[in-house]
Scaffold this motif. Structure first.
Motif, short mmCIF file in Angstrom:
data_model
loop_
_atom_site.label_atom_id
_atom_site.label_comp_id
_atom_site.label_asym_id
_atom_site.label_seq_id
_atom_site.Cartn_x
_atom_site.Cartn_y
_atom_site.Cartn_z
N LYS A 14 0.81 -1.21 0.00
CA LYS A 14 0.00 0.00 0.00
C LYS A 14 0.85 1.27 0.00
N ILE A 15 2.04 1.18 -0.59
CA ILE A 15 2.93 2.34 -0.66
C ILE A 15 2.26 3.48 -1.43
N ALA A 16 1.56 3.18 -2.50
CA ALA A 16 0.88 4.22 -3.29
C ALA A 16 -0.15 4.95 -2.44
N ASP A 17 -0.87 4.23 -1.59
CA ASP A 17 -1.84 4.88 -0.70
C ASP A 17 -1.13 5.81 0.27
N PHE A 18 -0.01 5.35 0.81
CA PHE A 18 0.74 6.19 1.73
C PHE A 18 1.29 7.43 1.02
N GLU A 19 1.74 7.27 -0.21
CA GLU A 19 2.24 8.42 -0.96
C GLU A 19 1.14 9.46 -1.16
N ASN A 20 -0.07 9.03 -1.42
CA ASN A 20 -1.20 9.96 -1.54
C ASN A 20 -1.45 10.68 -0.21
N TYR A 21 -1.39 9.93 0.88
CA TYR A 21 -1.53 10.50 2.22
C TYR A 21 -0.45 11.55 2.46
N ALA A 22 0.78 11.22 2.12
CA ALA A 22 1.91 12.13 2.33
C ALA A 22 1.72 13.42 1.55
N LYS A 23 1.27 13.31 0.32
CA LYS A 23 1.08 14.50 -0.52
C LYS A 23 0.01 15.42 0.06
N LEU A 24 -0.94 14.86 0.78
CA LEU A 24 -1.95 15.69 1.43
C LEU A 24 -1.38 16.47 2.61
N TRP A 25 -0.46 15.84 3.37
CA TRP A 25 0.02 16.45 4.61
C TRP A 25 1.05 17.55 4.40
N ILE A 26 1.80 17.52 3.33
CA ILE A 26 2.83 18.55 3.15
C ILE A 26 2.21 19.96 3.19
N PRO A 27 1.20 20.26 2.37
CA PRO A 27 0.62 21.61 2.45
C PRO A 27 -0.18 21.85 3.74
N LEU A 28 -0.68 20.79 4.36
CA LEU A 28 -1.43 20.98 5.61
C LEU A 28 -0.53 21.43 6.74
N VAL A 29 0.65 20.85 6.85
CA VAL A 29 1.61 21.29 7.87
C VAL A 29 1.95 22.76 7.63
N GLU A 30 2.17 23.11 6.38
CA GLU A 30 2.52 24.49 6.04
C GLU A 30 1.34 25.44 6.32
N LYS A 31 0.13 24.97 6.11
CA LYS A 31 -1.08 25.76 6.39
C LYS A 31 -1.12 26.19 7.85
N PHE A 32 -0.59 25.35 8.73
CA PHE A 32 -0.61 25.63 10.17
C PHE A 32 0.69 26.22 10.68
N GLY A 33 1.53 26.73 9.76
CA GLY A 33 2.73 27.46 10.17
C GLY A 33 4.00 26.65 10.25
N GLY A 34 3.97 25.40 9.85
CA GLY A 34 5.17 24.58 9.88
C GLY A 34 5.93 24.64 8.56
N VAL A 35 7.12 24.10 8.58
CA VAL A 35 7.95 23.94 7.39
C VAL A 35 8.10 22.44 7.17
N HIS A 36 7.62 21.96 6.04
CA HIS A 36 7.72 20.53 5.77
C HIS A 36 8.98 20.25 4.96
N HIS A 37 9.73 19.25 5.40
CA HIS A 37 10.99 18.89 4.74
C HIS A 37 10.84 17.68 3.83
#
Length: 102
Positions: A14-37
């Motif tokens: 289910k790596i592809a599912d996790f990659e989709n999950y990851a792509k969602l979180w990068i801008p969400l962390v940034e939305k809340f003031g974080g810097v995603h690496h």
């Protein structure tokens, strides 16, 4: 600054599912003031290992992000994607203090 390091144990099928999950979180962390690496997925390593790193100015800012993200519809959708796909078997979270160039 505090950096959160998360190590994930994934379902290798289910790596592809996790990659989709990851792509969602990068801008969400940034939305809340974080810097995603970024997220780092299996390549020449264990086929069930992924990691991510993201930073906030302080632990207090991280805690605010955690509280606020639990109320955010986009964050809830990201959590639901991981739950429905069952792509994450477990994860471990660590907090690190970066040493940066002077």
């Amino acid at each position: 600054m505090i950096t959160c390091y998360v190590r994930y144990e994934l379902d290798p099928s289910k790596i592809a599912d996790f990659e989709n999950y990851a792509k969602l979180w990068i801008p969400l962390v940034e939305k809340f003031g974080g810097v995603h690496h970024g997220y780092f997925l299996p390549h020449e390593s264990a086929n069930d290992l992924a990691v991510t790193l993201f930073s906030f100015p302080s632990m207090a800012d991280y805690e605010t992000y955690r509280i606020d993200s639990m109320k955010d519809d986009d964050c809830k959708a990201a959590y639901e994607l991981a739950e429905k796909s069952n792509c994450i078997r477990r994860y471990d979270r660590q907090f690190l203090r970066p040493v940066l160039r002077p």
